[in-house]
Design a protein around this motif. Structure first.
Motif, PDB file in Angstrom:
ATOM      1  N   THR A 169       0.815  -1.212   0.000  1.00 57.93           N
ATOM      2  CA  THR A 169       0.000   0.000   0.000  1.00 57.93           C
ATOM      3  C   THR A 169       0.849   1.262   0.000  1.00 57.93           C
ATOM      4  N   VAL A 170       1.874   1.321   0.842  1.00 53.55           N
ATOM      5  CA  VAL A 170       2.698   2.524   0.921  1.00 53.55           C
ATOM      6  C   VAL A 170       3.377   2.795  -0.409  1.00 53.55           C
ATOM      7  N   LEU A 222       0.783   4.149  -2.867  1.00 49.23           N
ATOM      8  CA  LEU A 222       0.388   5.530  -2.625  1.00 49.23           C
ATOM      9  C   LEU A 222       1.481   6.502  -3.060  1.00 49.23           C
ATOM     10  N   GLU A 223       2.721   6.144  -2.835  1.00 49.53           N
ATOM     11  CA  GLU A 223       3.825   7.000  -3.283  1.00 49.53           C
ATOM     12  C   GLU A 223       3.843   7.110  -4.797  1.00 49.53           C
ATOM     13  N   ASN A 237       0.971   9.219  -6.126  1.00 52.44           N
ATOM     14  CA  ASN A 237       1.120  10.598  -5.668  1.00 52.44           C
ATOM     15  C   ASN A 237       2.065  11.404  -6.545  1.00 52.44           C
ATOM     16  N   GLU A 278      -6.452   8.858   1.066  1.00 51.17           N
ATOM     17  CA  GLU A 278      -5.471   7.936   1.658  1.00 51.17           C
ATOM     18  C   GLU A 278      -4.091   8.594   1.690  1.00 51.17           C
ATOM     19  N   ILE A 279      -3.739   9.286   0.605  1.00 49.80           N
ATOM     20  CA  ILE A 279      -2.442   9.955   0.532  1.00 49.80           C
ATOM     21  C   ILE A 279      -2.369  11.091   1.547  1.00 49.80           C
ATOM     22  N   HIS A 301      -3.925  11.515   4.303  1.00 56.47           N
ATOM     23  CA  HIS A 301      -3.940  11.089   5.702  1.00 56.47           C
ATOM     24  C   HIS A 301      -2.804  10.122   6.038  1.00 56.47           C
ATOM     25  N   SER A 302      -1.953   9.852   5.054  1.00 58.58           N
ATOM     26  CA  SER A 302      -0.827   8.951   5.300  1.00 58.58           C
ATOM     27  C   SER A 302       0.306   9.708   5.985  1.00 58.58           C
ATOM     28  N   GLU A 303       0.886   9.114   6.985  1.00 62.56           N
ATOM     29  CA  GLU A 303       2.021   9.718   7.687  1.00 62.56           C
ATOM     30  C   GLU A 303       3.348   9.257   7.101  1.00 62.56           C
ATOM     31  N   VAL A 338       3.787   8.644   3.344  1.00 59.90           N
ATOM     32  CA  VAL A 338       3.995   9.167   2.003  1.00 59.90           C
ATOM     33  C   VAL A 338       4.557  10.575   2.078  1.00 59.90           C
TER      34      VAL A 338
END
Length: 328
Positions: free
Chosen positions: A192-193, A196-197, A200, A235-236, A238-240, A242
Motif C-alpha cells: 500500500t505505501v 500511494l507513493e 502521488n 489515503e495519501i 492522511h498517510s504519515e 507518504v
C-alpha cells in the motif's frame, strides 16, 4: 420506425468521413443490433468490435450521439427520446472512442489504455500471493470494499471522455486509478505505501484528475472512477509515511487558508505551495516573474481581509474533517 444512422468512418491515418444508413427498426433494438443489420444487409465493410451482447465484455464501447457508451446496452427508443423526441426521422450519430487513435471505422487502438492500466500495477502483490498452505481469507466487510471497482469491464468509456487524458498524455486515466484503488483497499495486498507513493507522483497519478465528472457519468457499470480517485487522494493526504508533494501542499494549504480567512490569501498561497515555505528555492524563483507582473499591474494584494461568515466556513470545514476522521 425509420432511423438514419450517421456513422463516422475512417481508416488509419486518414481523414474521417460520415456515411448515412437508413434502417427500419423497433424501439427496443439496441444500437449493436442496428450496426449488425447495417453490416449484414447494407455494408459489409463496416468495422466495429462486439462480443457478448450482454453488457459484460465491454467490447462494443463507442460514442453514441456524442457520449461514450456500450452499443449493446443502449437502445433506439431511449436514444430517440433523449436526443430527437420530435424528429420525423430521427438520426443517430455513431463515432469511435476518443483519446485513442482509430484503426478503422469504430475500432480504435487501445494500446495506451492497457499500458496505463499496467502502469498502476493492478495485481495483488507477489508476496501476498505466496500462501503455501491455505487460501487467503477475507471477511465479508473486507470483500465488500472491492465490489464497486470490481465491476469494471474495461470498456474504455471513461478513458474516452477523460479531459485530463486529452491534455496530459502522462495521466494514466480514470480506469487505471479506479483499479488502483481496488489494490489500495484490498486487505491481501502488502504494498500500500509503495502504491500511494507512486500514485502521488506529479500529474500522472491522482493529482492529474481535473474532476470533470465525465468518467462517472458515462460508466455503464457505476464504478464511479472519479470517486475512487478521490478515495486515493484521501489515503495519501492522511498517510504519515507518504512524502508530501506539491499537490498535497496545494490541497492542504487551500483548506487551511479558507479555514482561516474564508477565502484564499494569495500572498501566502504561492509561498506555501510552490515555494514550500521558502524551502524550495527553485519554486520560489519561479514565482518571481508572476509576482513582478502582478505588482506592476496593481494586482498584488497588500493586505488581506477576512470574508464575512468566516466563523461559519471554519465550522463547516471542521465538521467535515471530524466526520471523515470518525468514519475511518
Amino acid at each position: 420506425m425509420q432511423v438514419v444512422f450517421k456513422i463516422v468512418r475512417q481508416t488509419e491515418n486518414a481523414a474521417p468521413r460520415v456515411e448515412s444508413y437508413s434502417l427500419e427498426v423497433e424501439p427496443s433494438n439496441t444500437i449493436l443490433d442496428c450496426l449488425n443489420q447495417i453490416k449484414w444487409e447494407q455494408d459489409g465493410s463496416l468495422a466495429y468490435r462486439k462480443n457478448c451482447r450482454n453488457t459484460i465484455c465491454g467490447s462494443c464501447s463507442m460514442r453514441i450521439n456524442g457520449r461514450s457508451a456500450l452499443a449493446c446496452k443502449e437502445n433506439v427508443g431511449s436514444e430517440v427520446a433523449r436526443f430527437a423526441p420530435d424528429a420525423e426521422v430521427p438520426e443517430m450519430t455513431i463515432a469511435p472512442l476518443g483519446n485513442m487513435p482509430v484503426i478503422k471505422d469504430l475500432v480504435v487502438d487501445m494500446s495506451s489504455f492497457w499500458a496505463n492500466l499496467n502502469a498502476v500495477d493492478p495485481y495483488v502483490s507477489t508476496a501476498s500471493r505466496q500462501v503455501p498452505e491455505r487460501e487467503f481469507l477475507q471477511s465479508p466487510e473486507e470483500r465488500d470494499k472491492l465490489n464497486q471497482t470490481g465491476n469494471c469491464i474495461m470498456c474504455g468509456a471513461c478513458y474516452s471522455e477523460c479531459n485530463a487524458r486529452e491534455v496530459n498524455p502522462e495521466f494514466v486515466g480514470p480506469h487505471a486509478l479506479a483499479k488502483a484503488y481496488r489494490m489500495v483497499t484490498d486487505s491481501r495486498d502488502d504494498s500500500t505505501v509503495d502504491r500511494l507513493e507512486k500514485y502521488n507522483e506529479g500529474t500522472s497519478g491522482v493529482w492529474g484528475c481535473t474532476r470533470c465528472y465525465y468518467c462517472n457519468s458515462v460508466c455503464p457499470m457505476e464504478v464511479a472512477p472519479m470517486d475512487q480517485i478521490g478515495k486515493i487522494k484521501n489515503e495519501i493526504l492522511h498517510s504519515e509515511i507518504v512524502d508530501e508533494s506539491r499537490s498535497i501542499r496545494h490541497r492542504r494549504t487551500l483548506i487551511n487558508l479558507v479555514k482561516q480567512g474564508g477565502w484564499i490569501d494569495e500572498r501566502q498561497f504561492g509561498l506555501k505551495v510552490v515555494a514550500n515555505n521558502f524551502r524550495d528555492l527553485q519554486g520560489l524563483f519561479s514565482l518571481a516573474p508572476l509576482g513582478i507582473r502582478m505588482i506592476q499591474r496593481g494586482k498584488f494584494p497588500l493586505s488581506f481581509e477576512k470574508s464575512q461568515g468566516t466563523d461559519t466556513i471554519r465550522s463547516l470545514i471542521e465538521s467535515v474533517q471530524a466526520f471523515e476522521a470518525q468514519s475511518k
